[in-house]
Design a protein around this motif. Sequence first.
Motif, mmCIF file in Angstrom:
data_model
loop_
_atom_site.group_PDB
_atom_site.id
_atom_site.type_symbol
_atom_site.label_atom_id
_atom_site.label_comp_id
_atom_site.label_asym_id
_atom_site.label_seq_id
_atom_site.Cartn_x
_atom_site.Cartn_y
_atom_site.Cartn_z
ATOM 1 N N ALA A 1 0.839 -1.199 0.000
ATOM 2 C CA ALA A 1 0.000 0.000 0.000
ATOM 3 C C ALA A 1 0.875 1.251 0.000
ATOM 4 O O ALA A 1 1.966 1.263 0.558
ATOM 5 C CB ALA A 1 -0.902 -0.003 1.227
ATOM 6 N N SER A 2 0.383 2.298 -0.628
ATOM 7 C CA SER A 2 1.112 3.562 -0.627
ATOM 8 C C SER A 2 1.042 4.196 0.760
ATOM 9 O O SER A 2 0.248 3.787 1.613
ATOM 10 C CB SER A 2 0.513 4.518 -1.661
ATOM 11 O OG SER A 2 -0.750 4.987 -1.204
ATOM 12 N N ARG A 3 1.854 5.196 0.975
ATOM 13 C CA ARG A 3 1.849 5.911 2.249
ATOM 14 C C ARG A 3 0.484 6.520 2.510
ATOM 15 O O ARG A 3 -0.054 6.420 3.616
ATOM 16 C CB ARG A 3 2.922 7.005 2.241
ATOM 17 C CG ARG A 3 3.005 7.751 3.533
ATOM 18 C CD ARG A 3 3.919 8.990 3.363
ATOM 19 N NE ARG A 3 3.781 9.858 4.486
ATOM 20 C CZ ARG A 3 2.756 10.680 4.691
ATOM 21 N NH1 ARG A 3 1.759 10.723 3.847
ATOM 22 N NH2 ARG A 3 2.712 11.444 5.750
ATOM 23 N N ASP A 4 -0.110 7.166 1.507
ATOM 24 C CA ASP A 4 -1.416 7.799 1.689
ATOM 25 C C ASP A 4 -2.506 6.769 1.984
ATOM 26 O O ASP A 4 -3.385 7.013 2.808
ATOM 27 C CB ASP A 4 -1.786 8.629 0.457
ATOM 28 C CG ASP A 4 -0.912 9.873 0.321
ATOM 29 O OD1 ASP A 4 -0.306 10.300 1.328
ATOM 30 O OD2 ASP A 4 -0.843 10.415 -0.792
ATOM 31 N N GLU A 5 -2.440 5.609 1.317
ATOM 32 C CA GLU A 5 -3.410 4.548 1.584
ATOM 33 C C GLU A 5 -3.257 4.011 3.008
ATOM 34 O O GLU A 5 -4.243 3.758 3.695
ATOM 35 C CB GLU A 5 -3.245 3.397 0.586
ATOM 36 C CG GLU A 5 -3.642 3.746 -0.831
ATOM 37 C CD GLU A 5 -3.215 2.682 -1.825
ATOM 38 O OE1 GLU A 5 -3.919 2.534 -2.836
ATOM 39 O OE2 GLU A 5 -2.184 1.999 -1.604
ATOM 40 N N THR A 6 -2.007 3.851 3.438
ATOM 41 C CA THR A 6 -1.742 3.366 4.798
ATOM 42 C C THR A 6 -2.222 4.373 5.826
ATOM 43 O O THR A 6 -2.877 4.012 6.813
ATOM 44 C CB THR A 6 -0.241 3.082 4.985
ATOM 45 O OG1 THR A 6 0.173 2.128 3.996
ATOM 46 C CG2 THR A 6 0.055 2.551 6.366
ATOM 47 N N LEU A 7 -1.936 5.642 5.604
ATOM 48 C CA LEU A 7 -2.372 6.697 6.519
ATOM 49 C C LEU A 7 -3.900 6.734 6.608
ATOM 50 O O LEU A 7 -4.472 6.790 7.701
ATOM 51 C CB LEU A 7 -1.824 8.049 6.060
ATOM 52 C CG LEU A 7 -2.175 9.260 6.919
ATOM 53 C CD1 LEU A 7 -1.641 9.102 8.338
ATOM 54 C CD2 LEU A 7 -1.616 10.526 6.274
ATOM 55 N N ALA A 8 -4.571 6.662 5.476
ATOM 56 C CA ALA A 8 -6.037 6.683 5.458
ATOM 57 C C ALA A 8 -6.615 5.465 6.179
ATOM 58 O O ALA A 8 -7.585 5.585 6.939
ATOM 59 C CB ALA A 8 -6.550 6.738 4.018
ATOM 60 N N ALA A 9 -6.019 4.287 5.964
ATOM 61 C CA ALA A 9 -6.515 3.067 6.618
ATOM 62 C C ALA A 9 -6.327 3.141 8.129
ATOM 63 O O ALA A 9 -7.222 2.767 8.896
ATOM 64 C CB ALA A 9 -5.796 1.850 6.050
#
Length: 84
Positions: free
Chosen positions: A2-10
């Motif tokens: 997962a990208s950083r933004d996807e990880t942060l959002a999750a």
Amino acid sequence: MASRDETLAALRAAFALSSSTEEAEVVEDVDGGIDVMGEEWTFHAEGWPGPAIAWLALDDEPEGQGEQALRAACEAALSPGPLV
């Protein structure tokens, strides 16, 4: 991965389900990593797009050495509560 933004959002979505915003806080650090800070622990992730690095820090040191002591410290810090 997962990208950083996807990880942060999750992480933000998962910890937003907590009954209290004081249970854990999800923040971006100055170097682009992500920290999730609980009352007795901190989870840190960094390294997008790679290599990724993550660690968990417990506020209280294990009493004794070895796997049993580490397991007991983790269970005490991460025991089921409002976040589970």
